[in-house]
Design a protein around this motif. Structure first.
Motif, PDB file in Angstrom:
ATOM      1  N   GLY A 180     -36.040  75.818 -59.466  1.00  0.00           N
ATOM      2  CA  GLY A 180     -35.070  76.621 -60.194  1.00  0.00           C
ATOM      3  C   GLY A 180     -35.355  76.679 -61.681  1.00  0.00           C
ATOM      4  O   GLY A 180     -34.791  77.508 -62.390  1.00  0.00           O
ATOM      5  N   GLU A 181     -36.199  75.773 -62.160  1.00  0.00           N
ATOM      6  CA  GLU A 181     -36.483  75.735 -63.598  1.00  0.00           C
ATOM      7  C   GLU A 181     -37.802  76.411 -63.945  1.00  0.00           C
ATOM      8  O   GLU A 181     -38.325  76.212 -65.037  1.00  0.00           O
ATOM      9  CB  GLU A 181     -36.537  74.274 -64.071  1.00  0.00           C
ATOM     10  N   LEU A 182     -38.364  77.158 -62.974  1.00  0.00           N
ATOM     11  CA  LEU A 182     -39.660  77.805 -63.223  1.00  0.00           C
ATOM     12  C   LEU A 182     -39.476  79.309 -63.341  1.00  0.00           C
ATOM     13  O   LEU A 182     -38.535  79.883 -62.800  1.00  0.00           O
ATOM     14  CB  LEU A 182     -40.616  77.528 -62.051  1.00  0.00           C
ATOM     15  N   SER A 183     -40.432  79.954 -64.053  1.00  0.00           N
ATOM     16  CA  SER A 183     -40.419  81.413 -64.080  1.00  0.00           C
ATOM     17  C   SER A 183     -41.022  81.913 -62.770  1.00  0.00           C
ATOM     18  O   SER A 183     -41.630  81.154 -62.014  1.00  0.00           O
ATOM     19  CB  SER A 183     -41.247  81.918 -65.259  1.00  0.00           C
ATOM     20  N   GLY A 184     -40.845  83.212 -62.508  1.00  0.00           N
ATOM     21  CA  GLY A 184     -41.366  83.781 -61.270  1.00  0.00           C
ATOM     22  C   GLY A 184     -42.860  83.544 -61.114  1.00  0.00           C
ATOM     23  O   GLY A 184     -43.336  83.166 -60.038  1.00  0.00           O
ATOM     24  N   GLY A 185     -43.608  83.715 -62.203  1.00  0.00           N
ATOM     25  CA  GLY A 185     -45.052  83.537 -62.146  1.00  0.00           C
ATOM     26  C   GLY A 185     -45.437  82.093 -61.878  1.00  0.00           C
ATOM     27  O   GLY A 185     -46.351  81.809 -61.103  1.00  0.00           O
ATOM     28  N   GLU A 186     -44.678  81.170 -62.509  1.00  0.00           N
ATOM     29  CA  GLU A 186     -44.957  79.753 -62.287  1.00  0.00           C
ATOM     30  C   GLU A 186     -44.680  79.366 -60.838  1.00  0.00           C
ATOM     31  O   GLU A 186     -45.427  78.605 -60.226  1.00  0.00           O
ATOM     32  CB  GLU A 186     -44.110  78.903 -63.246  1.00  0.00           C
ATOM     33  N   ARG A 187     -43.608  79.936 -60.307  1.00  0.00           N
ATOM     34  CA  ARG A 187     -43.299  79.659 -58.901  1.00  0.00           C
ATOM     35  C   ARG A 187     -44.430  80.133 -57.999  1.00  0.00           C
ATOM     36  O   ARG A 187     -44.810  79.456 -57.048  1.00  0.00           O
ATOM     37  CB  ARG A 187     -41.992  80.349 -58.501  1.00  0.00           C
ATOM     38  N   GLN A 188     -44.957  81.306 -58.278  1.00  0.00           N
ATOM     39  CA  GLN A 188     -46.040  81.826 -57.434  1.00  0.00           C
ATOM     40  C   GLN A 188     -47.265  80.914 -57.496  1.00  0.00           C
ATOM     41  O   GLN A 188     -47.935  80.689 -56.499  1.00  0.00           O
ATOM     42  CB  GLN A 188     -46.393  83.252 -57.846  1.00  0.00           C
ATOM     43  N   ARG A 189     -47.525  80.384 -58.703  1.00  0.00           N
ATOM     44  CA  ARG A 189     -48.671  79.473 -58.809  1.00  0.00           C
ATOM     45  C   ARG A 189     -48.433  78.202 -58.015  1.00  0.00           C
ATOM     46  O   ARG A 189     -49.354  77.684 -57.368  1.00  0.00           O
ATOM     47  CB  ARG A 189     -48.896  79.089 -60.268  1.00  0.00           C
ATOM     48  N   VAL A 190     -47.193  77.704 -58.037  1.00  0.00           N
ATOM     49  CA  VAL A 190     -46.905  76.519 -57.236  1.00  0.00           C
ATOM     50  C   VAL A 190     -47.101  76.848 -55.763  1.00  0.00           C
ATOM     51  O   VAL A 190     -47.637  76.039 -54.991  1.00  0.00           O
ATOM     52  CB  VAL A 190     -45.463  76.001 -57.488  1.00  0.00           C
TER      53      VAL A 190
ATOM     54  N   LEU B 258     -45.765  90.208 -61.420  1.00  0.00           N
ATOM     55  CA  LEU B 258     -46.157  89.483 -62.633  1.00  0.00           C
ATOM     56  C   LEU B 258     -46.499  90.492 -63.711  1.00  0.00           C
ATOM     57  O   LEU B 258     -46.896  91.612 -63.430  1.00  0.00           O
ATOM     58  CB  LEU B 258     -47.402  88.633 -62.360  1.00  0.00           C
ATOM     59  N   ASP B 259     -46.378  90.053 -64.955  1.00  0.00           N
ATOM     60  CA  ASP B 259     -46.785  90.955 -66.026  1.00  0.00           C
ATOM     61  C   ASP B 259     -48.311  91.086 -65.979  1.00  0.00           C
ATOM     62  O   ASP B 259     -49.007  90.196 -65.479  1.00  0.00           O
ATOM     63  CB  ASP B 259     -46.335  90.401 -67.378  1.00  0.00           C
ATOM     64  N   PRO B 260     -48.861  92.161 -66.469  1.00  0.00           N
ATOM     65  CA  PRO B 260     -50.296  92.454 -66.314  1.00  0.00           C
ATOM     66  C   PRO B 260     -51.183  91.343 -66.876  1.00  0.00           C
ATOM     67  O   PRO B 260     -52.222  91.027 -66.293  1.00  0.00           O
ATOM     68  CB  PRO B 260     -50.491  93.745 -67.101  1.00  0.00           C
ATOM     69  N   VAL B 261     -50.755  90.717 -67.973  1.00  0.00           N
ATOM     70  CA  VAL B 261     -51.615  89.704 -68.598  1.00  0.00           C
ATOM     71  C   VAL B 261     -51.708  88.463 -67.710  1.00  0.00           C
ATOM     72  O   VAL B 261     -52.796  87.976 -67.374  1.00  0.00           O
ATOM     73  CB  VAL B 261     -51.079  89.332 -70.002  1.00  0.00           C
ATOM     74  N   THR B 262     -50.540  87.972 -67.309  1.00  0.00           N
ATOM     75  CA  THR B 262     -50.524  86.795 -66.438  1.00  0.00           C
ATOM     76  C   THR B 262     -51.270  87.086 -65.149  1.00  0.00           C
ATOM     77  O   THR B 262     -52.017  86.256 -64.621  1.00  0.00           O
ATOM     78  CB  THR B 262     -49.074  86.409 -66.094  1.00  0.00           C
ATOM     79  N   ARG B 263     -51.040  88.272 -64.658  1.00  0.00           N
ATOM     80  CA  ARG B 263     -51.653  88.683 -63.416  1.00  0.00           C
ATOM     81  C   ARG B 263     -53.180  88.629 -63.534  1.00  0.00           C
ATOM     82  O   ARG B 263     -53.869  88.071 -62.672  1.00  0.00           O
ATOM     83  CB  ARG B 263     -51.201  90.113 -63.137  1.00  0.00           C
ATOM     84  N   ALA B 264     -53.673  89.188 -64.623  1.00  0.00           N
ATOM     85  CA  ALA B 264     -55.122  89.192 -64.843  1.00  0.00           C
ATOM     86  C   ALA B 264     -55.639  87.761 -64.939  1.00  0.00           C
ATOM     87  O   ALA B 264     -56.686  87.420 -64.381  1.00  0.00           O
ATOM     88  CB  ALA B 264     -55.457  89.973 -66.114  1.00  0.00           C
ATOM     89  N   GLU B 265     -54.861  86.896 -65.617  1.00  0.00           N
ATOM     90  CA  GLU B 265     -55.258  85.496 -65.733  1.00  0.00           C
ATOM     91  C   GLU B 265     -55.383  84.837 -64.373  1.00  0.00           C
ATOM     92  O   GLU B 265     -56.367  84.178 -64.054  1.00  0.00           O
ATOM     93  CB  GLU B 265     -54.173  84.733 -66.506  1.00  0.00           C
ATOM     94  N   LEU B 266     -54.339  85.065 -63.547  1.00  0.00           N
ATOM     95  CA  LEU B 266     -54.320  84.435 -62.234  1.00  0.00           C
ATOM     96  C   LEU B 266     -55.449  84.968 -61.360  1.00  0.00           C
ATOM     97  O   LEU B 266     -56.071  84.219 -60.612  1.00  0.00           O
ATOM     98  CB  LEU B 266     -52.975  84.679 -61.547  1.00  0.00           C
ATOM     99  N   GLN B 267     -55.678  86.264 -61.488  1.00  0.00           N
ATOM    100  CA  GLN B 267     -56.755  86.842 -60.681  1.00  0.00           C
ATOM    101  C   GLN B 267     -58.096  86.217 -61.058  1.00  0.00           C
ATOM    102  O   GLN B 267     -58.912  85.907 -60.186  1.00  0.00           O
ATOM    103  CB  GLN B 267     -56.801  88.368 -60.863  1.00  0.00           C
ATOM    104  N   SER B 268     -58.304  86.017 -62.357  1.00  0.00           N
ATOM    105  CA  SER B 268     -59.605  85.472 -62.744  1.00  0.00           C
ATOM    106  C   SER B 268     -59.706  84.007 -62.326  1.00  0.00           C
ATOM    107  O   SER B 268     -60.764  83.530 -61.918  1.00  0.00           O
ATOM    108  CB  SER B 268     -59.855  85.700 -64.235  1.00  0.00           C
ATOM    109  N   GLU B 269     -58.531  83.282 -62.379  1.00  0.00           N
ATOM    110  CA  GLU B 269     -58.536  81.928 -61.844  1.00  0.00           C
ATOM    111  C   GLU B 269     -58.918  81.938 -60.377  1.00  0.00           C
ATOM    112  O   GLU B 269     -59.699  81.119 -59.901  1.00  0.00           O
ATOM    113  CB  GLU B 269     -57.153  81.273 -61.990  1.00  0.00           C
TER     114      GLU B 269
END
Ligand SMILES: Nc1ncnc2c1ncn2[C@@H]1O[C@H](COP(=O)(O)OP(=O)(O)OP(=O)(O)O)[C@@H](O)[C@H]1O
Ligand SMILES: [Mg+2]
Lengths: 508, 249
Positions: B137-147, B169-180
């Protein structure tokens, strides 16, 4: 102030009653959880089952608690008087909220969360233990809270069937018409309900917000469960075999007589005596005696004849006693010798008039009644052994038709001169307090209500010394003496046990 | 050898509509296949056949060379990582406990679990010191997806099913996650089915892209071939990708 004094002077008893109360509610709530949660889990899995199940639990909930105790009294194993029945009733009441909140808690779990558990490879059992129950727990605890709080309330009624608890004071207070005693039981019960409510609400909130401390909480919970269950088991296991259980009806005179019987057995035999007083009425006492939940109590011959054996009233005391004795004997009970007084209706006049007109019998009074007014309770006007028959037996005629008023008010109405003749309770404490005089029923119109100890034959055979002890009371309690004792309790607010002790020491 | 095979698979909701219609798809070991298609096309349904959350009513699903029906479902599910469409984290578990679910079920010892959780948090860009003891409950949507991704990887499964892991996800975070993801995949070589609405994401991450529509796979090819496709329905999806596409190395 009187309340605090009462608590201080009864503190051991108070603590015992609070303990019994907590034990009743605690045991019942734990068992309700142990049954209700699995039932809720079962019902949540099968939506088709849950509607009838909740419907049934709902129906159980609407049965008034006193009626529920009544239903259960004759049921073997579950029933009878005492804490066992009370616990069963409280469990039944506790089930609904717990089943309902368990279902609600489980249905409230988001589908993706449950699916995540399945997809991670949890077995159904692991899913239940690790995901479903923990997530439903705050909701379940809310149900437990409701069950426990309702239980604290319902448990006060359990005193009517001899289960003990704070209801004892409430019933005692009601029968003595003493608000202080009622409050002495009602206030701790209310406080207990608030404490339980607050405590479980706190647990619920904590569980709702965080998972931390859960393990600690569960351990503490489990430990307290085990403690309460052990304690409860010990209590429910019942009495030791060397104990005589004395019962009593739920009004002042009944309790005083119960004390007299109990103390007599204690003094004369040295056997341990357990008191199950304030049982809620003739039929509850009868059941209890039949089942062996109590061994002895004091009944009135006329009441036994009509209410228990359903036979027409007779006028002859000896004949009634014989009939009652034979009827009891058929079901393994023995009627001991009458205690000496007859708790029937008494026709009362002012002591002043009785002395001035030399009135001794109702026939004496009948010569004067054409100039008198009479006042009667509602019941006396209706009963088959009431006013109509009295008037025709003695040819009574009054100045005006009798006034109808509450029975307790008739005594004062007579004393203050508003009426000149009333029909009261032969042993009412107010009779001597207000200088009233009972007239002799010289034509034997009123049926006899002789007070007699009734005991289980098997107990009396096993402990002949108990029979011997009770025989020392035969014919020793006069109506006057009984009136004084009732007065000491009702007006003097003396303890029934102290009154009984004084009576017995004077008897020697 | 094929890691996952869908052999002429159909699925009908009991007493309802047919959702998958004779789907066939063979996915090799270490291959990343993207499933694209419009909402309701049947992508999630296809994924759920792999770990037996659903059973096909015709055709066969073969996992690791064995028919899925021959697998013991619990065993099968624990050997497949599943990133659920909307994360599906357990709200009553901390981030660390969420990630540790399958290792715990598998009975790993605490020390091993702890080091694995730390490793995965690092991998998904969530510093353990900050995130390990947080609640979902204390995470953002993007952080939850990473978990959610870290949880799927926890027991090192050979197969990963990822249902829109980078959605919303916002485009920047999304791009980051994709490259990860690309970096991780180069090292770990998992067999991956990646569901996405985003053709651009599919083309940049997958070895092959399968296009679904109304319960059927209408095209399945490597990104360059897909870009060259003449199928009108595929072109429509491609045209939705507004920015001209260029494949990263
Ligand atoms: N249990 C069900 N009962 C009835 N219909 C269902 C059920 N599950 C899925 N469907 C239907 O099946 C179709 C395919 O669903 P699915 O979840 O596979 O779509 P999707 O391609 O994953 O869509 P999205 O991109 O929106 O997640 C949808 O039309 C959906 O409404
Ligand atoms: Mg989907």
């Amino acid at each position: 102030m009187r309340l605090v004094e009462f608590w201080l002077s009864h503190r051991n008893e108070l603590l015992t009653l609070i303990g019994q109360h907590i034990l009743l509610v605690g045991t019942a709530t734990l068992v309700a959880v142990a049954i209700g949660v699995p039932l809720g889990v079962f019902a949540a899995r099968r939506p088709r089952m849950s509607a009838p199940l909740v419907g049934f639990a709902n129906m159980v909930q609407t049965v008034p608690s006193l009626a529920m105790f009544g239903f259960l009294l004759p049921v073997p194993l579950l029933g009878g008087i005492g804490p066992r029945t009370a616990v069963v009733v409280l469990i039944l009441y506790g089930l609904l909220p717990i089943v309902r909140t368990t279902i609600a808690g489980l249905n409230g779990i988001p589908a993706p969360v449950r699916e995540a558990g399945v997809a991670m490879g949890m077995t159904p059992r692991q899913l239940l233990q690790q995901v479903e129950l923990p997530l439903a727990l705050p909701s379940i605890v809310a149900g437990v809270r409701v069950a426990a709080v309702v239980g604290v309330g319902s448990a006060t009624i359990a005193a009517a069937i001899g289960a003990g608890g704070l209801g004892e004071y409430i019933y005692r207070g009601l029968s003595m018409v003493d608000t202080t005693v009622i409050l002495a039981g009602a206030i701790p019960a209310a406080v207990l309900a608030l404490v339980v409510d607050g405590g479980l609400l706190w647990v619920e909130r904590r569980l709702g917000s965080r998972r931390s401390h859960r393990r600690l909480g569960l351990t503490a919970g489990a430990a307290s469960c085990i403690a309460v269950l052990l304690w409860g088991g010990a209590l429910l296991a019942g009495r030791g075999s060397e104990t005589i259980v004395v019962g009593s009806k739920n009004f002042t005179e009944g309790v005083i007589l119960g004390e007299i019987v109990a103390q007599t057995i204690e003094r004369e035999t040295g056997l341990a005596v357990q008191r199950r007083f304030n049982l809620g009425g003739t039929l509850i006492c009868e059941r209890a005696l039949l089942n062996g939940d109590i061994d002895v109590y004091v009944e009135y011959t006329g009441t036994a004849l009509t209410a228990i054996f359903r036979q027409p009233l007779g006028q002859d005391p000896a004949a009634v006693l014989t009939t009652v004795r034979e009827s009891y004997a058929r079901s393994g009970r023995a009627v001991l010798d009458p205690l000496g007084f007859d708790n029937t209706f008494a026709i009362l006049v002012r002591g002043r008039d009785a002395r001035a007109l030399a009135l001794r019998t109702i026939d004496d009074a009948a010569r004067h009644t054409s100039g008198w007014r009479a006042g009667f309770g509602y019941e006396f006007l209706e009963r088959p052994d009431g006013y109509q028959g009295l008037a025709s037996t003695y040819g009574l005629r009054f100045l005006e038709p009798p006034r109808v008023m509450d029975l307790t008010l008739t005594y004062r109405a007579l004393a203050s001169g508003q009426v000149d003749l009333i029909a009261g309770d032969a042993t009412a404490g107010l009779i001597s307090a207000l200088d009233l005089v009972p007239l002799e029923d010289n034509r034997q119109y009123f049926p006899p209500y002789d007070a007699v100890p009734v005991g289980r034959s098997d107990m009396l055979l096993r402990y002949p010394q108990v029979r011997a002890a009770l025989e020392t009371l035969a014919g020793r309690i006069s109506a006057d003496r009984m009136r004084e004792m009732n007065h000491a309790a009702d007006a003097g607010r003396e303890d029934p046990s102290a009154i009984a002790r004084r009576f017995l020491s004077e008897l020697r | 050898m094929a890691a996952i095979e869908f052999l002429d698979v159909s699925y009908t909701v009991p007493g309802g509509a047919q959702i998958l219609d004779h789907v066939s798809l063979v996915i090799g070991e270490g291959e990343v296949v993207a499933l694209v298609g419009r909402s309701g096309a049947g992508k999630t349904t296809l994924l759920r056949l792999v770990n037996r959350l659903l059973e096909p009513d015709a055709g066969r699903v073969v996992v690791g060379g064995r028919d899925a029906r021959e697998w013991e479902p619990i065993r099968l599910r624990r050997s497949i990582g599943y990133v659920i469409q909307d994360a599906g984290l357990f709200p009553h578990f901390t981030v660390a406990d969420n990630i540790a679910v399958v290792p715990r079920l598998e009975g790993w010892d605490d020390a091993r679990i702890r080091s694995r959780v730390d490793e995965l948090l690092q991998l998904t860009g969530l510093p353990p010191a900050v995130y390990a003891d947080r609640w979902p409950g204390e995470l953002s949507g993007g952080e939850r997806q990473r978990v959610g991704v870290a949880r799927a990887l926890a027991a090192d499964p050979a197969i990963l099913l990822m249902d829109e892991p980078f959605g919303a996800l916002d485009p920047v975070t999304r791009a980051e996650l994709q490259s990860e993801f690309r970096g991780v995949q180069r090292r770990l070589r998992k067999t991956v089915i990646l569901v996405t609405h985003d053709m651009r994401e599919a083309l940049s991450l997958a070895d092959r892209v399968a296009v679904m529509e109304s319960g059927e796979i209408i095209a399945c090819d490597a990104p360059p071939a897909m870009l060259a496709s003449g199928d009108a329905r595929v072109r429509k999806l491609l045209e939705a990708v507004t920015v001209p596409f260029s494949q990263d190395s």
